[in-house]
Design an enzyme around this catalytic site. Structure first.
Site, PDB file in Angstrom:
ATOM      1  N   ASP A 121       0.813  -1.218   0.000  1.00 44.04           N
ATOM      2  CA  ASP A 121       0.000   0.000   0.000  1.00 44.04           C
ATOM      3  C   ASP A 121       0.844   1.264   0.000  1.00 44.04           C
ATOM      4  O   ASP A 121       2.056   1.232   0.214  1.00 44.04           O
ATOM      5  CB  ASP A 121      -0.949  -0.007   1.215  1.00 44.04           C
ATOM      6  CG  ASP A 121      -0.306  -0.596   2.469  1.00 44.04           C
ATOM      7  OD1 ASP A 121       0.925  -0.503   2.593  1.00 44.04           O
ATOM      8  OD2 ASP A 121      -1.034  -1.154   3.298  1.00 44.04           O
ATOM      9  N   HIS A 134      -7.289  -5.068  10.177  1.00 43.24           N
ATOM     10  CA  HIS A 134      -7.013  -4.815   8.752  1.00 43.24           C
ATOM     11  C   HIS A 134      -5.742  -5.532   8.295  1.00 43.24           C
ATOM     12  O   HIS A 134      -4.832  -5.776   9.084  1.00 43.24           O
ATOM     13  CB  HIS A 134      -6.987  -3.317   8.422  1.00 43.24           C
ATOM     14  CG  HIS A 134      -5.796  -2.537   8.898  1.00 43.24           C
ATOM     15  ND1 HIS A 134      -5.873  -1.207   9.255  1.00 43.24           N
ATOM     16  CD2 HIS A 134      -4.495  -2.874   9.060  1.00 43.24           C
ATOM     17  CE1 HIS A 134      -4.669  -0.772   9.592  1.00 43.24           C
ATOM     18  NE2 HIS A 134      -3.816  -1.759   9.495  1.00 43.24           N
ATOM     19  N   GLU A 152      -9.747  -2.177   5.459  1.00 44.68           N
ATOM     20  CA  GLU A 152     -10.364  -1.915   6.756  1.00 44.68           C
ATOM     21  C   GLU A 152     -11.607  -2.801   6.931  1.00 44.68           C
ATOM     22  O   GLU A 152     -12.094  -3.395   5.966  1.00 44.68           O
ATOM     23  CB  GLU A 152     -10.763  -0.432   6.845  1.00 44.68           C
ATOM     24  CG  GLU A 152      -9.600   0.550   6.639  1.00 44.68           C
ATOM     25  CD  GLU A 152      -8.633   0.637   7.826  1.00 44.68           C
ATOM     26  OE1 GLU A 152      -8.589  -0.300   8.656  1.00 44.68           O
ATOM     27  OE2 GLU A 152      -7.906   1.640   7.917  1.00 44.68           O
ATOM     28  N   ASN A 205      -7.527  -3.269  14.354  1.00 40.65           N
ATOM     29  CA  ASN A 205      -8.925  -3.499  13.956  1.00 40.65           C
ATOM     30  C   ASN A 205      -9.057  -4.663  12.975  1.00 40.65           C
ATOM     31  O   ASN A 205     -10.117  -4.851  12.379  1.00 40.65           O
ATOM     32  CB  ASN A 205      -9.520  -2.222  13.338  1.00 40.65           C
ATOM     33  CG  ASN A 205      -8.807  -1.810  12.053  1.00 40.65           C
ATOM     34  OD1 ASN A 205      -7.877  -2.472  11.605  1.00 40.65           O
ATOM     35  ND2 ASN A 205      -9.240  -0.714  11.457  1.00 40.65           N
TER      36      ASN A 205
HETATM   37  C1  F6R Z   1       1.464  -1.747   6.190  1.00 36.54           C
HETATM   38  C2  F6R Z   1       0.123  -2.300   6.258  1.00 36.54           C
HETATM   39  C3  F6R Z   1      -0.636  -2.398   7.524  1.00 36.54           C
HETATM   40  C4  F6R Z   1       0.217  -2.712   8.750  1.00 36.54           C
HETATM   41  C5  F6R Z   1      -0.638  -2.701  10.012  1.00 36.54           C
HETATM   42  C6  F6R Z   1       0.192  -2.937  11.257  1.00 36.54           C
HETATM   43  O1  F6R Z   1       1.973  -1.759   4.868  1.00 36.54           O
HETATM   44  O2  F6R Z   1      -0.378  -2.650   5.250  1.00 36.54           O
HETATM   45  O3  F6R Z   1      -1.635  -3.381   7.392  1.00 36.54           O
HETATM   46  O4  F6R Z   1       0.833  -3.956   8.596  1.00 36.54           O
HETATM   47  O5  F6R Z   1      -1.283  -1.469  10.131  1.00 36.54           O
HETATM   48  O6  F6R Z   1       1.043  -1.844  11.447  1.00 36.54           O
HETATM   49  P1  F6R Z   1       2.131  -1.844  12.610  1.00 36.54           P
HETATM   50  O7  F6R Z   1       3.133  -2.882  12.234  1.00 36.54           O
HETATM   51  O8  F6R Z   1       2.739  -0.470  12.573  1.00 36.54           O
HETATM   52  O9  F6R Z   1       1.423  -2.151  13.872  1.00 36.54           O
END
Ligand code: F6R
Length: 250
Positions: free
Chosen positions: A72, A143, A148, A141
């Site tokens: 992303d 995702h 989301e 959450n």
């Molecule tokens: C990042 C992504 C997100 C993260 C998720 C966890 O490219 O796609 O899904 O993997 O938000 O983020 P952290 O590791 O910062 O807790």
């Protein structure tokens, strides 16, 4: 049976994920097979990237024939914006591991038409054959990527609105929460499920509920990571805290 490895610390869990990626790259090279890594950003994979860089520096790993596809990018941030995921990847992996720009792909967030960019990126990933190994984190959450809660389980790469939770969690990388982009281009859940194999790395107590729901609850779009139950080659790599709400039979 779900493939779950639980480690004493977050660093040990990350090290295990790094070993899985290293072994995948080495196996592809040995068998002269294409290697396409799907990569994530955020806090969780940072120690993974540190291990990979260390191995490159000590000549135990090379990324010459590896192509990477990130999950992303924020809409509105140019690739050279300090908080863009392009910049994150350059700083934490690409520059240090000798991964050249021509082999490393992310959606471009600063284009005039992000919807068209999402379609272009989906074709790029799909036409390449999908990642041979995808590294995922998980949001509190549930995702995966920026899919989301409520994202269709067969969704493809597209522009999405970020949940308030996600904006709050990611505001730690910005001066002020008002600077966090409200939209991103993300691979869809369906795109992610095209990966040949998937590693989910989750560490810390804040992820325990999301992990437990993803593994133990029925598959449901309200918890995107539960879609990983639909894939036959998913390995969860956790520390004790992230695993703390799993039933003992997992
Ligand atoms: C990042 C992504 C997100 C993260 C998720 C966890 O490219 O796609 O899904 O993997 O938000 O983020 P952290 O590791 O910062 O807790």
């Amino acid at each position: 049976m779900v493939d779950v490895s639980v480690h004493d610390s977050a660093d040990q869990a990350a090290h295990d994920a790094a070993i899985a990626i290293r072994d995948h790259v080495l196996t592809c090279v040995d068998h002269k097979q294409p290697c396409r890594l799907g990569l994530a950003t955020g806090g969780t994979p940072l120690p993974v990237y540190r291990d990979l860089v260390r191995w490159v520096r000590s000549d135990r790993l090379r990324f010459d024939d590896v192509t990477t596809f990130n999950l992303d990018e924020y809409v509105g941030l140019a690739p050279d914006h300090p908080q863009s995921y392009h910049e994150y990847m350059r700083q934490n992996l690409f520059d240090e591991a000798g991964i050249r720009g021509c082999n490393a792909f992310l959606p471009i967030g600063s284009v005039v038409d992000p919807n068209q960019e999402a379609r272009r990126y989906e074709s790029l990933v799909v036409d390449a054959g999908g990642p041979t190994m995808q590294l995922l984190g998980i949001g509190r959450n549930g995702h995966i990527g920026f899919n989301e809660p409520g994202s269709p389980l067969d969704s493809i790469t597209r522009v999405v609105d970020l949940a308030d939770d996600t904006i709050a969690a990611n505001s730690r990388y910005f001066q002020d929460i008002s600077e966090v982009p409200r939209q991103a281009i993300t691979m869809g859940i369906g795109t992610i499920l095209r990966s040949h194999s998937i590693i989910v790395l989750a560490t810390g107590l804040a992820k325990a509920d999301a992990v437990a729901r993803a593994i133990q609850d029925p598959v449901d779009a309200s918890h995107p990571a539960s879609a990983l139950q639909l894939h036959s080659r998913v390995r969860w790599i956790l520390d004790r805290e992230a695993a703390s709400l799993l039933h003992s039979d997992q």
